[in-house]
Design a protein around this motif. Structure first.
Motif, PDB file in Angstrom:
ATOM      1  N   ALA A  69      35.710  42.605 -26.832  1.00 49.35           N
ATOM      2  CA  ALA A  69      35.209  41.404 -27.502  1.00 49.35           C
ATOM      3  C   ALA A  69      36.162  40.259 -27.185  1.00 49.35           C
ATOM      4  N   ARG A  70      35.653  39.037 -27.222  1.00 49.27           N
ATOM      5  CA  ARG A  70      36.465  37.875 -26.847  1.00 49.27           C
ATOM      6  C   ARG A  70      37.229  37.281 -28.022  1.00 49.27           C
ATOM      7  N   PHE A  71      36.670  37.383 -29.222  1.00 47.65           N
ATOM      8  CA  PHE A  71      37.247  36.715 -30.383  1.00 47.65           C
ATOM      9  C   PHE A  71      37.465  37.700 -31.521  1.00 47.65           C
ATOM     10  N   ALA A  72      38.529  37.485 -32.276  1.00 48.16           N
ATOM     11  CA  ALA A  72      38.772  38.200 -33.531  1.00 48.16           C
ATOM     12  C   ALA A  72      39.141  37.159 -34.579  1.00 48.16           C
ATOM     13  N   VAL A  73      38.509  37.239 -35.741  1.00 46.29           N
ATOM     14  CA  VAL A  73      38.773  36.302 -36.834  1.00 46.29           C
ATOM     15  C   VAL A  73      39.051  37.113 -38.091  1.00 46.29           C
ATOM     16  N   THR A  74      40.182  36.889 -38.718  1.00 46.60           N
ATOM     17  CA  THR A  74      40.563  37.635 -39.913  1.00 46.60           C
ATOM     18  C   THR A  74      39.990  36.978 -41.169  1.00 46.60           C
ATOM     19  N   PHE A  75      39.745  37.839 -42.174  1.00 46.08           N
ATOM     20  CA  PHE A  75      39.232  37.393 -43.465  1.00 46.08           C
ATOM     21  C   PHE A  75      39.970  38.150 -44.574  1.00 46.08           C
ATOM     22  N   ASN A  76      39.751  37.701 -45.823  1.00 48.61           N
ATOM     23  CA  ASN A  76      40.481  38.302 -46.943  1.00 48.61           C
ATOM     24  C   ASN A  76      39.907  39.638 -47.393  1.00 48.61           C
ATOM     25  N   SER A  77      38.748  40.034 -46.857  1.00 44.24           N
ATOM     26  CA  SER A  77      38.181  41.346 -47.146  1.00 44.24           C
ATOM     27  C   SER A  77      37.113  41.642 -46.104  1.00 44.24           C
ATOM     28  N   GLY A  78      36.757  42.909 -46.006  1.00 47.91           N
ATOM     29  CA  GLY A  78      35.653  43.270 -45.130  1.00 47.91           C
ATOM     30  C   GLY A  78      34.350  42.663 -45.601  1.00 47.91           C
ATOM     31  N   THR A  79      34.155  42.548 -46.909  1.00 52.01           N
ATOM     32  CA  THR A  79      32.936  41.964 -47.443  1.00 52.01           C
ATOM     33  C   THR A  79      32.829  40.490 -47.076  1.00 52.01           C
ATOM     34  N   SER A  80      33.945  39.767 -47.140  1.00 51.55           N
ATOM     35  CA  SER A  80      33.941  38.360 -46.713  1.00 51.55           C
ATOM     36  C   SER A  80      33.614  38.253 -45.229  1.00 51.55           C
ATOM     37  N   ALA A  81      34.173  39.151 -44.429  1.00 55.54           N
ATOM     38  CA  ALA A  81      33.883  39.137 -42.999  1.00 55.54           C
ATOM     39  C   ALA A  81      32.406  39.416 -42.741  1.00 55.54           C
ATOM     40  N   LEU A  82      31.816  40.318 -43.528  1.00 58.00           N
ATOM     41  CA  LEU A  82      30.387  40.597 -43.390  1.00 58.00           C
ATOM     42  C   LEU A  82      29.549  39.384 -43.797  1.00 58.00           C
ATOM     43  N   LEU A  83      29.939  38.710 -44.870  1.00 58.33           N
ATOM     44  CA  LEU A  83      29.239  37.492 -45.271  1.00 58.33           C
ATOM     45  C   LEU A  83      29.262  36.470 -44.138  1.00 58.33           C
ATOM     46  N   ALA A  84      30.429  36.296 -43.528  1.00 62.38           N
ATOM     47  CA  ALA A  84      30.551  35.347 -42.420  1.00 62.38           C
ATOM     48  C   ALA A  84      29.708  35.782 -41.227  1.00 62.38           C
ATOM     49  N   ALA A  85      29.666  37.077 -40.969  1.00 64.90           N
ATOM     50  CA  ALA A  85      28.872  37.579 -39.847  1.00 64.90           C
ATOM     51  C   ALA A  85      27.389  37.335 -40.076  1.00 64.90           C
ATOM     52  N   TYR A  86      26.894  37.647 -41.268  1.00 68.39           N
ATOM     53  CA  TYR A  86      25.480  37.427 -41.552  1.00 68.39           C
ATOM     54  C   TYR A  86      25.130  35.935 -41.456  1.00 68.39           C
TER      55      TYR A  86
END
Length: 429
Positions: A69-86
């Motif tokens: 993958a080209r990019f990695a972006v960190t978040f404060n939780s997996g759930t927040s990362a899923l929200l951002a992904a959706y």
């Protein structure tokens, strides 16, 4: 019969003497990790961009995925990362997301915060992940996203799922929260879909305490996900789309970024991962071999073309017909009496939870949604009702004796099936 020969549940001596818990996770920090955490305290406690440990973790994570993958972006939780992904994949009112009927609720629940809707599809009984045929049957005119969860570490049938997605013009989101290090036909999970999310919650193989990482190779997904959770420096420096970058001061109004302390913990867990993964494989291979002759268990299936990565617990299926019909709850009581750390997996079918089952979105009162009732006779129901959850042993060869005792406890139950069956039907118990 002597006391020593009886089931511990019926007054006998337990097979396993080691005190609980048998799975102590996460492991204690070593001096290098503690020293870096202390040093960060006096350097910067609030990273605003992705410098320092945040940037290093993101670079390390892309290397962990073989730079698939080209990019990695960190978040404060997996759930927040899923929200951002959706959000980045276009979920909004009028959009359906198809996902597995049996998984942890957070894999799909952020959809409701975006006013989207969820359609549940049955699982494959071998992979325990989304079944391609059930996915195809669940598609609607509004389906835009498919969520693939590599449940308990076993990769889904990505070839079949990607063919369906391509044929219908769907975006694919991989939830790899159980599957750190898992591979499908030699390729790391998290590198197949339009976006992928890895939870770094404390129970995960790579842990931060709380945290999540979103990975993607899509510029627009990266930019939109970044703006949802990050503002100012990170969005100014990282967002590529000029029109989107105009929002850099505010982002899209939320702050979901990771703490540098969590990033340090995660980097040390990631560095220790290869050795821990190898130890888990040795432990769980040995456990599987020892349980092969226990007739009332169906061993965990691992396809030849996959690597289970770090695993996520060891979850065989119970065959009650081979134990005189003893309910799973009674079997668990008997195994616990023998000293075992065992239970049923914690995640119920999503259709049994009000957030999924009720026909109104509770985040937006008056907003209807599909609502789904529990299906009977599904693979998801069968796994939910028959799976056992055992520890993910990590100390090899230190755990070998304990694993052998677990196997002996299972065999002991089998030898005394008649006594356990009588106990299960005794109304006075």
């Amino acid at each position: 019969m002597s006391t020593a020969g009886r089931l511990a549940l019926l007054g006998g001596a337990p097979v396993i003497e080691k005190p609980l818990p048998h799975e102590v996770w996460p492991p204690p920090a070593d001096e290098a990790e503690l020293s870096e955490l202390a040093g960060q305290r006096n350097t910067d406690i609030s990273i605003k961009g992705n410098s320092g440990p945040i940037g290093r973790l993101e670079a390390d994570f892309l290397a962990f995925l073989d730079h698939g993958a080209r990019f990695a972006v960190t978040f404060n939780s997996g759930t927040s990362a899923l929200l951002a992904a959706y959000f980045a994949l276009g979920v909004r009112e009028g959009v359906d997301v198809v996902g597995p009927a049996l998984t942890y609720h957070a894999a799909l629940s952020p959809v409701f915060a975006l006013r989207g809707d969820v359609v549940l599809a049955d699982i494959d009984p071998d992979t325990r992940g989304l079944d391609p045929a059930a996915l195809h049957a669940a598609l609607t005119e509004r389906t835009k996203v498919v969520t693939v969860v590599h449940q308990w570490g076993h990769p889904c049938d990505m070839d079949a799922i990607l063919r369906i997605a391509e044929r219908h013009g769907l975006r694919v989101l991989e939830d790899c929260s159980h599957a750190h290090g898992s591979r499908y036909k030699g390729r790391p999970v998290g590198t197949f879909g339009d976006a992928a999310v890895f939870s770094l919650q404390a129970n995960k193989a790579v842990y931060a305490g709380e945290g999540g990482v979103l990975v993607t190779s899509d510029d627009q997904v990266h930019d939109r996900a970044t703006l949802l959770g990050h503002y100012r420096d990170r969005s100014r420096d990282a967002v590529r789309d000029e029109d989107l970058r105009a929002h850099w001061v505010t982002g899209f109004g939320l702050k979901l970024r990771m703490s540098p302390f969590n990033a340090i913990v995660a980097r040390h867990a990631l560095a220790a991962f290869p050795a821990r993964k190898e130890a888990r494989h040795r432990c769980l291979r040995h456990l599987g071999e020892q349980l092969a002759d226990v007739a009332y268990l169906k061993p965990v299936h691992v396809a030849d073309h996959v690597d289970m990565g770090a695993w996520y617990g060891y979850k065989p299926l119970y065959r009650p017909e081979a134990l005189g019909g003893v309910p799973r709850s009674v079997l668990i009581d008997a195994l616990r009496a023998e000293g075992m750390e065992v239970g049923a997996p914690s995640g119920p079918r999503l259709s049994t939870l009000p957030l999924y089952a009720r026909p109104e979105n509770p985040l937006f009162p008056g907003t209807p949604k599909k609502g789904v009732g529990p299906e009977t006779g599904s693979h998801a129901e069968h796994v939910e009702r028959h799976a056992l959850s055992l520890p993910t042993f990590t100390d090899w060869p230190g755990d070998r004796t304990l694993i052998d005792q677990y196997a002996e406890a299972f065999r002991k139950i089998g030898r005394h099936r008649e006594a356990l069956a009588r106990y299960a039907t005794d109304p006075s118990r």
